[in-house]
Design an enzyme around this catalytic site. Structure first.
Site, PDB file in Angstrom:
ATOM      1  N   GLU A  19      44.788  37.422  39.260  1.00 56.84           N
ATOM      2  CA  GLU A  19      46.208  36.595  40.061  1.00 56.84           C
ATOM      3  C   GLU A  19      46.597  37.778  40.696  1.00 56.84           C
ATOM      4  OE1 GLU A  19      47.079  34.363  37.102  1.00 56.84           O
ATOM      5  OE2 GLU A  19      47.289  32.650  38.063  1.00 56.84           O
ATOM      6  N   ASP A  60      36.796  46.922  56.563  1.00 55.33           N
ATOM      7  CA  ASP A  60      37.597  45.793  56.044  1.00 55.33           C
ATOM      8  C   ASP A  60      38.803  45.763  56.829  1.00 55.33           C
ATOM      9  OD1 ASP A  60      38.365  43.160  55.991  1.00 55.33           O
ATOM     10  OD2 ASP A  60      37.771  42.495  53.859  1.00 55.33           O
TER      11      ASP A  60
END
Ligand code: AMP
Length: 974
Positions: free
Chosen positions: A624, A736
């Protein structure tokens, strides 16, 4: 005759009672007033009491007297006429005035002489006339004189006796003489009342005063009270202790004991004891009995104004709105004079708003600027705005408000479109050595602020040899006038220190202040020449020395960066003042045998106690992501993003996780996400970075679809390009780059993120396995990188082109729902994404450049940055909009209806253009068929509830496309 006399007396007696109704003492019988016609009975008739005409103190009276003192036992009676009792009266007072002669004045001859007489009473329900029976009387009192009369001067005694209880219709009084010498001068029978009265506008009836009594009153006409008014009547006939009060109704005022209508021109708004007031200013004259005075035409009362207040007019607009650029960077003072018409009110306030406008639309400045004091409800006639960008024009509106401004018909606002206007050119804050040779120095410098878009700055650079000081030639400088903020100075002497300073010149040539003097040293001849020599040994030695130098520089700069790391001042993404130039090359953490060494070298360790997690804001590949705070001893608390490593990781995963930090830690650029540090010496490893309030760029854009003007989108792209230029300068290839991997902070600055060695392979949901293995985000990746894994800065440029498209299309998915396979096929067949709606032509051209198949033809990030800067400096260049074809640019190819078929339903059509949020609005407006959709006009769409200009255009364009049946995908090709 006798009867007649009695009746006559009775008549008189009744009159007496009636007349004395207003007095406090209600007299039932007054002997004095009746004069000679008393008609009282005496018994025995001849002897005893007899009526006498007497002069008392010079006045004539009829009195009764008796003086039978010689004839032994006496029993002489004198009886009054029938005295009627008034209903409710149970007691009466009997006041007697009499004279008694002193027995001693009678020569002692009469032993039977008395000096008292007796008062008797007998009650009866009817007048019994002369039928007098002693036995029916009861004694009330023996009446004794205070003073007896001896000589000629009569001593008059007054004695009052109360007679009670009384219950029959009337009564007789009788005086019994038992042998005294008495003259009864007067007898008065009365009872007391509290007279009718008006107290505090309450009327109380006359009330018999025989005991303390509570009496209820009623308010006089046009008066009311909350509780019924009361008062006490005492036995003495006095009103005491009034309770409760009546007050005049609205429109009436107290005049004496009554309520009178207000006179014309006066009013009284409420039930109160107040008097009527004169109608206030700006009201129409009132008629009699007014409860309020109505405002004159054009004047009003605010809902909070009391009806007693004057009426006032809405304010006019503030006047003479001007802006003054303040000396502190990015600050502007707006000032104005109060409106001509303040409407006679004290509650005048102002509000200020800011917008950035182009020809088509205005958007609120929002967080991009800051009013230094609250811009609403303030009373000053000035306000300071800060954080302005010197590149932009701002439209400020100042509005005057008062309690009645809502009734105004003319706008009470005034507007100014302005920009920062510095009279001084910006300061050169630092000079960087970009490159050097034995005879040349390549330098660039940064400015304290961006010059306004329309101003092109020039620079004056002065330099001289430092050793000139030794030669005492300290005044001879070489001066260069330059157009750009970089220069290569040639023809210098090798291995020599030069002193150099730069100042910016504004258009007219007015100079700013000089930068501080910098020293730069040209390289020794040997440094370059030896490289050309074939001597391998020397080359190796120099090579080793250079590597050593680089390593030392890396470490020194790294340390210095850690120390300098200030987070107080915001860094301008365009003209950052960071003194550190990028390192020449980033070091791949995998080069270290032990990746932990790389972490130690490039990353600072944070005490886990300094970190507090607050809220999950995202999920990354390793766990997270939290928003939280970091409080390091001696520093302010800062908000940070915390990436965590989920439990159950392998050592390899931990190292991959931390490798992102070792890469990030090597970067220092305002458009690259900044690493604060890591927590590794703790069970749960964490990477702590600066917090970006607006999250990922793709989501941010989708959430603000159509709300951001082009030049602002361009500013965001410029930031990303600056970050990418920095990375490519560092020889780092991102692989990316996509809007989802760019983060946006509260100032809408964009920062490139997501650095990790394995990230493209594993971390990105867009990553797709290629035939050669490994995951690649197809839609963002250049064909050569897909085909044979040729990842270079040029392939990052391709991705940047896709990011440009994503940004201009507000987060639209590139190639919509075409499959990866279809995308690759289309690209290889020379198809390219079409221009997004409203995309400036120049930006679309730049995208197409980035998508050149031949990577050597693509622009470099330096070129891209220059082009974007040029466009930003010249917003006019953004006005030409690229051709846009709604058939290919809005509809998803698979549902586009390009084959000529219509959408089956309105919801289906809205979904296809990503406007599903309006499905209900269309249904509510009764637009249920595509035929109806085709008939919609601009204002119809607005009436349905579509307000955002971007959405409006999207829907309108789509309808345009639907109308045109001859659609094709041809424009998709370049
Ligand atoms: P990542 O693992 O870097 O892709 O992060 C996952 C998500 O967490 C992102 O898409 C963002 O929504 C959020 N996030 C990551 N880093 C930050 C940050 N520095 N500030 C704010 N949000 C972040």
């Amino acid at each position: 005759m006798e009867l007649r006399g009695v009746n006559f007396l009775l008549f008189l007696f009744m009159n007496q009672v009636f007349i004395s109704l207003q007095s406090k003492e209600q007299v039932l019988l007054d002997m004095k007033a009746l004069g000679s016609e008393l008609g009282w009975l005496t018994l025995p008739h001849e002897n005893g009491w007899e009526i006498v005409q007497t002069v008392v103190n010079g006045s004539l009276f009829y009195t009764y007297s008796v003086c039978s003192i010689d004839s032994g036992e006496q029993d002489n009676w004198l009886r009054t006429t029938f005295i009627q009792r008034r209903p409710g009266i149970s007691r009466v007072s009997v006041e007697l005035r009499f004279v008694v002669r002193d027995c001693n004045t009678f020569d002692g001859s009469s032993v039977a002489c008395k000096e008292t007489f007796n008062l008797f009473i007998s009650e009866a329900d009817a007048d019994v006339g002369t039928n007098f029976r002693k036995g029916q009387f009861r004694k009330v009192a023996t009446i004794a004189p205070d003073e007896v009369t001896r000589g000629r001067l009569l001593k008059v005694n007054i004695e009052t006796k109360t007679v009670e209880p009384l219950s029959k219709k009337g009564f007789y009084l009788a005086f019994q003489d038992v042998g005294a010498c008495v003259a009864l001068l007067s007898a008065r029978v009365y009872y007391k009342t509290c007279p009718s009265t008006v107290q505090s506008l309450a009327a109380f009836p006359e009330t018999v005063a025989d005991a303390l009594k509570e009496v209820e009153g009623v308010c006089v006409q046009n008066a009311i009270s909350q509780a019924s008014p009361r008062i006490y009547c005492t036995a003495e006939g006095e009103w005491v202790v009034p309770v409760g009060q009546c007050q005049c109704l609205p429109g009436y005022e107290t005049t004496g004991d009554s309520c009178q209508e207000c006179k014309p021109g006066y009013f009284k708004p409420s039930v109160s004891t107040d008097l009527c007031q004169v109608c206030p200013d700006n009201t129409k004259p009132s008629s009699a009995g007014a409860t309020e005075c109505v405002c004159e035409d054009g004047f009003f009362r605010s809902p909070s104004d009391p009806p007693t207040s004057a009426c006032s007019a809405p304010p006019s607009a503030p006047r003479d709105l001007t802006s003054t650029t303040l000396s502190v960077e990015g600050r502007l003072l707006l000032s104005w004079t109060p409106p001509l018409v303040t409407g006679g009110r004290e509650d005048l306030t102002y509000s200020a708003t800011c917008e950035i406008c182009d020809e088509a639309l205005c958007v609120p400045c929002g967080d991009r600027i800051r009013f230094e004091t609250s811009p609403t409800d303030f009373q000053d006639t000035q306000i300071v705005v800060s954080e302005l960008d010197s590149h932009l024009n701002y439209t400020f509106t100042v509005e005057a408000h008062s309690g009645v401004s809502q009734y105004g018909t003319d706008p009470a606002s005034t507007t100014i479109t302005t920009a920062l206007d510095y009279t001084d050119p910006p300061k050169v804050t630092s000079i960087h050595l970009d490159d050097r040779g034995p005879t040349s120095l390549s330098l660039s410098w940064t400015l304290s602020r961006r010059p306004p878009a329309h101003i092109s700055l020039r620079y004056e650079l002065m330099y001289r040899r430092k050793d000139a000081e030794v030669e005492r030639d300290v005044t001879t400088y070489t001066v260069l006038i330059l157009e750009k903020n970089f220069v290569q100075i040639n023809d210098l002497t090798p291995d020599t220190t030069y002193l150099l300073r730069v100042q910016a010149l504004s258009v007219g040539g007015s100079p700013g202040s000089y930068s501080v003097e910098h020293e730069f040293h040209t390289s020794p001849l040997a440094e370059s020449q030896t490289q050309n020599k074939p001597t391998m040994v020397l080359g190796a030695v120099v090579g080793v020395a250079v590597i050593l130098l680089v390593v030392v520089a890396v470490l020194l700069l790294r340390r210095r960066r850690m120390n300098l790391h200030g987070r107080g001042g915001p860094e301008d993404p365009c003209f950052h003042t960071d003194q550190l130039k990028p390192l020449k090359s980033y070091v791949d953490p995998h080069m270290y045998e032990d990746p932990n060494i790389a972490i130690q070298k490039f990353v600072s360790e944070i005490d886990p106690n300094a970190i507090t997690k607050q809220k999950v804001i995202g999920v990354g590949e390793f766990g997270e992501v939290f928003r939280g705070v970091m409080k390091i001893h001696g520093k302010d608390e800062v908000t940070v993003a915390i990436k965590t490593l989920k439990p159950g990781y392998s050592e390899k995963q931990r190292q991959d996780f931390l490798s992102e930090a070792s890469i990030m830690g090597q970067f220092s650029h305002p458009n690259i996400i900044r690493l604060e540090g890591v927590v590794t010496k703790f069970k749960h490893a964490m990477i702590v970075t600066e917090y970006m309030e607006n999250g990922a760029l793709d989501t941010y854009l989708k959430d603000h679809d159509g709300e951001i003007p082009s030049y602002q989108l361009l500013g965001m792209l410029r930031g990303i390009a600056a970050g990418m230029k920095y990375l490519s300068d560092m020889n780092y290839i991102h692989r990316d780059l996509a809007a989802r991997n760019v983060l946006v902070n509260s100032s809408l600055e964009c920062k490139v993120s997501d650095f990790g060695l394995s990230r493209v392979l594993e971390d990105d949901a867009e990553g797709t396995y290629t035939t050669r293995g490994g995951k690649i985000p197809i839609r963002w990746t250049a064909p050569e990188a897909i085909a044979y894994r040729k990842f270079t800065s040029a392939s990052d440029v391709w991705s940047f082109g896709i990011v440009m498209w994503e940004v201009m299309a507000f987060g639209e998915r590139p190639y919509w729902d075409m499959s990866n396979h279809e995308v690759m096929k289309a690209i290889n067949e020379a198809f390219r994404l079409p221009a997004p709606m409203d995309c400036p032509s120049a930006i679309y051209q730049l995208m197409l450049q980035c998508w050149q198949h031949d990577r050597s033809k693509r622009p470099r990030f330096t070129d891209i940055l220059n082009i974007l800067d040029k466009l930003l400096r010249n917003p006019e260049s953004l006005k030409t909009i690229a051709d846009f074809d709604p058939r290919v640019s809005i509809r998803l190819p698979s549902t586009s209806g390009c084959d000529g078929t219509m959408f089956r339903s309105v919801p289906e059509w809205l979904e296809s253009i990503k406007m599903s949020q309006y499905t209900d609005s269309f249904a509510r407006a009764g637009i249920t068929s595509m035929e109806q959709v085709l008939a919609l006009r601009h204002e119809d769409i607005r009436n349905i509830g579509v307000r955002l200009p971007g959405h409006m255009k999207r829907i309108a364009y789509s309808i345009l496309g639907l109308k045109d049946e001859t659609s094709s995908l041809s424009v998709f090709a370049v």
